[in-house]
Enzyme design. Structure first.
Site, PDB file in Angstrom:
ATOM      1  N   LYS A  84       1.324  -1.185   0.072  1.00  0.00           N
ATOM      2  CA  LYS A  84       0.010  -0.130   0.267  1.00  0.00           C
ATOM      3  C   LYS A  84       0.970   1.139  -0.251  1.00  0.00           C
ATOM      4  O   LYS A  84       1.831   0.827   0.363  1.00  0.00           O
ATOM      5  CB  LYS A  84      -0.715   0.211   1.384  1.00  0.00           C
ATOM      6  N   SER A 159      -9.687   1.290   3.267  1.00  0.00           N
ATOM      7  CA  SER A 159      -8.323   2.273   2.380  1.00  0.00           C
ATOM      8  C   SER A 159      -7.650   1.553   1.439  1.00  0.00           C
ATOM      9  O   SER A 159      -7.205   2.045   0.316  1.00  0.00           O
ATOM     10  CB  SER A 159      -8.172   3.510   2.550  1.00  0.00           C
ATOM     11  N   SER A 183     -10.190  -0.056   6.624  1.00  0.00           N
ATOM     12  CA  SER A 183      -8.886  -0.848   6.121  1.00  0.00           C
ATOM     13  C   SER A 183      -8.482  -1.698   4.926  1.00  0.00           C
ATOM     14  O   SER A 183      -8.089  -1.673   3.895  1.00  0.00           O
ATOM     15  CB  SER A 183      -8.275   0.888   5.203  1.00  0.00           C
TER      16      SER A 183
END
Length: 476
Positions: A84, A159, A183
């Site tokens: 990420k 997210s 997330s």
């Protein structure tokens, strides 16, 4: 072990690790295939913000050399993974999904990135996310909407949407994510993969852009629970660079997967967690509970108190986001989207007294959960009460349902996993969430593994084109 060429990108990390040691498969060939898939599919899915082919191939080459010299760094050695774009990566830009940090190039790696490199992993690139990791759709105004491989007109959750898509679409064998309210687990739910949030403090957050210090967790997105157990076994460690890091004895999470399930008590809190959203999702999860009962678990009804109030206390704790990023917000507002500016403005209105009261509510809720979990070893709920929704310019009126269930266990810090447990009638994945006591991640993983092995949901592939090109001169 024999895998068809088409199946290689969708194999588990564990199976690929075996193939690297027992066949002519090389890390370079594997990495080249993944990079080819990313080149073909990323324009459609938008899973990656930054792809790093030069660095990835160099890492793969070094991994192959080490294998040839008889040096084996463990099960992540030579495995292509994604990260990420919230984790600092030395010499590679780290945007945090914002315009503000679009050109930030860190001078050193986050702790977990250093760990991965030491273990011989190959980092393919940085995956997309909701801006600043503050949202649950991964519709990003600066880098574009990330698309769900099960239905590309739908969001993948957030997210950590890019990390979830990379794993689900066969673009990486595992991915790192973060989880502040939902997330890791909610994108796993939306994309039909495994997403685990370890106990707070077990995995270092040093070098990870924060959102809310006391809620943020580093987590894993994988195709199987065993792969998650492998990642946690090698990355869970005390880190003095992370003030929230905790010392705990090393655990062989992989070995503990095989412990028998009978004797485990699983509590099902029907109120709140199964209310609202789509009844179809709740029914699928209850069917999964019946499967666990058939495997030998004891299912008991439980109830957690004052959950609406607790959820509000979680919202008040997001005042930490203003503490973490308030200077940047006030001095360079042009670095953020209008959506993010509105969130900062709203959250900045939270008073110190309100924040303090929220932390008192947190302690009371922790005590209540501890008391309830004297009746059971795990809690079973839907990961989210709704499936993925269409990508749209305007926020969904049901957006509050996405993180409703997950965020409560960021508040407590408990280990919590989402595993695929079925599909809606429209073909969208549904996740089952299992949550355990603090530091009892092994129990969470064991029950999730037992369910996974008794079902076939984790081997389903999204209906996307398969890339099967193999670099010249290489064999898969």
């Amino acid at each position: 072990m024999n895998l068809e060429l088409e199946a290689i990108p969708f194999a588990s990390l564990t199976d690929i690790a075996t193939l690297l040691r027992t066949t002519e498969l090389t890390s370079v060939a594997l990495t080249e295939q993944m990079l080819a898939r990313i080149e073909q599919m990323n324009p459609k899915l938008n899973a990656f913000i930054t792809v790093t082919p030069t660095e990835a191939l160099a890492q793969a080459h070094h991994a192959d050399i080490a294998f040839a010299q008889g040096r084996d760094f463990g099960p992540l050695h030579g495995i292509p993974i994604a990260v990420k774009d919230l984790f600092a990566t030395q010499g590679i830009r780290t945007t945090s999904g914002t315009k503000l940090y679009a050109n930030w190039i860190p001078q050193e790696d986050a702790t977990v990135i250093r760990q991965l490199k030491a273990l011989g992993a190959v980092i393919l690139g940085k995956t997309g996310l909701h801006e600043l990791a503050w949202g649950s759709t991964s519709i990003n105004p600066h880098y574009g909407a990330i698309r769900n491989p099960w239905h590309t007109d739908y969001h993948p959750g957030g997210s950590s949407g890019g990390s979830a898509v990379a794993v689900a679409a066969g673009l990486a064998y595992a991915a790192l994510g973060t989880d502040t309210g939902c997330s890791v687990r909610q994108p796993a739910h939306c994309c039909g993969i495994v997403g685990h949030k370890p106990t707070f403090g077990l995995v270092s957050k040093a070098g990870v852009t924060p959102l809310c210090w006391s809620l943020d967790h580093v987590g894993f997105l994988t195709r199987t629970v065993r792969d998650t157990a492998l990642l946690q076994q090698h990355l869970a460690a005390y880190d003095p660079a992370d003030p929230y890091s905790v010392r705990q004895p090393a655990v062989d999470y992989v070995a503990m997967l095989e412990r028998p399930l009978p004797g485990i008590r699983i509590g099902v809190p029907h109120s709140y967690f199964f209310e609202g959203g789509d009844p179809e999702v709740g029914q699928i999860v209850l069917e999964a509970a019946s499967c666990l009962e058939a495997l030998g678990a004891t299912i008991v009804d439980v109830s957690l108190p004052n959950l609406a109030q607790v959820s509000e206390a979680v919202s008040l704790t997001f005042a930490e986001a203003v503490a973490a990023h308030g200077t940047a917000w006030r001095q360079t507002p042009e670095g953020f989207s209008q959506e993010m500016l509105r969130q900062f403005e709203h959250t900045a209105k939270i008073s110190g007294a309100e924040y303090a009261q929220a932390q008192q509510s947190r302690q009371q809720f922790r005590q209540a959960v501890t008391a309830v979990m004297t009746q059971c070893d795990l809690l079973l709920t839907p990961t989210s009460s709704i499936a993925a929704e269409p990508i749209a310019a305007e926020p969904s009126p049901r957006g509050h349902e996405r993180p409703k269930n997950t965020r409560l266990f960021n508040f407590t810090g408990q280990p919590s996993i989402s595993v695929p447990c079925g599909f809606t009638q429209t073909g969208l994945p549904v996740g089952l969430m299992l949550t355990g006591r603090m530091f009892e991640d092994a129990t969470v993983l064991r029950a999730a593994h037992a369910f996974e092995q008794a079902t076939c949901w984790h081997v389903q592939r999204p209906p996307i084109d398969k890339v099967t090109a193999v670099p010249a001169g290489q064999s898969l």
